[in-house]
Design an enzyme around this catalytic site. Structure first.
Site, PDB file in Angstrom:
ATOM      1  N   LYS A  41       0.839  -1.017   0.023  1.00  0.00           N
ATOM      2  CA  LYS A  41      -0.041  -0.075  -0.048  1.00  0.00           C
ATOM      3  C   LYS A  41       0.872   1.285   0.075  1.00  0.00           C
ATOM      4  O   LYS A  41       1.785   1.168   0.664  1.00  0.00           O
ATOM      5  CB  LYS A  41      -0.915   0.064   1.223  1.00  0.00           C
ATOM      6  CG  LYS A  41      -1.856   1.195   1.240  1.00  0.00           C
ATOM      7  CD  LYS A  41      -2.961   1.101   2.419  1.00  0.00           C
ATOM      8  CE  LYS A  41      -4.002   2.023   2.458  1.00  0.00           C
ATOM      9  NZ  LYS A  41      -4.942   2.085   3.246  1.00  0.00           N
ATOM     10  N   ARG A  90     -17.972   4.081   9.169  1.00  0.00           N
ATOM     11  CA  ARG A  90     -18.819   5.039   8.723  1.00  0.00           C
ATOM     12  C   ARG A  90     -19.999   5.060   8.230  1.00  0.00           C
ATOM     13  O   ARG A  90     -20.700   5.956   8.201  1.00  0.00           O
ATOM     14  CB  ARG A  90     -17.909   6.166   7.768  1.00  0.00           C
ATOM     15  CG  ARG A  90     -16.501   6.596   8.522  1.00  0.00           C
ATOM     16  CD  ARG A  90     -15.561   7.114   7.343  1.00  0.00           C
ATOM     17  NE  ARG A  90     -15.278   6.045   6.266  1.00  0.00           N
ATOM     18  CZ  ARG A  90     -14.190   6.121   5.679  1.00  0.00           C
ATOM     19  NH1 ARG A  90     -13.420   6.883   5.532  1.00  0.00           N
ATOM     20  NH2 ARG A  90     -14.151   5.057   4.664  1.00  0.00           N
ATOM     21  N   SER A 128      -8.906   9.569   5.457  1.00  0.00           N
ATOM     22  CA  SER A 128      -7.737   9.885   5.312  1.00  0.00           C
ATOM     23  C   SER A 128      -7.782  10.398   3.818  1.00  0.00           C
ATOM     24  O   SER A 128      -6.840  11.300   3.666  1.00  0.00           O
ATOM     25  CB  SER A 128      -6.793   8.903   5.626  1.00  0.00           C
ATOM     26  OG  SER A 128      -6.570   8.451   7.059  1.00  0.00           O
TER      27      SER A 128
END
Length: 165
Positions: A41, A90, A128
């Protein structure tokens, strides 16, 4: 003593992440926030920078510590004696992904439970990635992350601070 482990890339840590940490600090004896390092990543911040930013942001919680790992989260949980993995959600999209991750973790470590904690409603759209995009456009993100994160993101991404060829 119940130890809960809250892992993520935290690139960077957001107000949504910190909402989960605050809830967890009230629920568990000890919360370990883990900056997960995935070599596949691509991140903006180094693992050390992410750990430092999270440590600064959670410093007011005496029962919260911060570390990092490149290994499997369930293996770290076993090593430190954590019995709970925390995951922030979320919305529905997060819930689907997080449920699949929890099922995978359960197959690897059936003795470790996963608990989903929602961030505060007004932080539901904070990620983010969104923070980085907003900073790159020159927007104010101070309501969505700690001041140290704002400063680091501005340094790295702000159009006015980048050199142009």
């Amino acid at each position: 003593m119940t130890i809960a482990l809250y892992a993520g890339s935290f690139d960077p840590v957001t107000a949504g992440h910190l909402s989960v940490v605050r809830q967890a600090a009230r629920l568990f004896s000890h919360v370990v926030v883990v900056v997960a390092v995935n070599p596949n990543k691509r991140t903006l911040l180094t693992a050390e920078e992410r750990v430092a930013l999270v440590r600064d942001a959670v410093a007011r919680h005496p029962n919260v510590t911060v570390t990092h790992t490149e290994g499997l989260i369930v293996e770290l949980a076993r090593e430190i004696g954590a019995s709970v993995l925390l995951r922030g959600v979320r919305g529905a999209t997060d819930a689907q992904f997080e449920t699949e991750l929890a099922q995978m973790n359960r197959s690897l470590a059936p003795e470790i439970s996963t608990l989903f904690l929602p961030a505060e409603a007004h932080l539901a759209e904070v990620s983010s990635s969104a923070l980085k995009e907003r900073i790159a456009r020159g927007e104010d993100v101070s309501a969505y992350c700690p001041p140290a994160v704002v400063a680091m993101l501005r340094e790295r991404l702000s159009p006015s601070l980048r050199s142009h060829p």
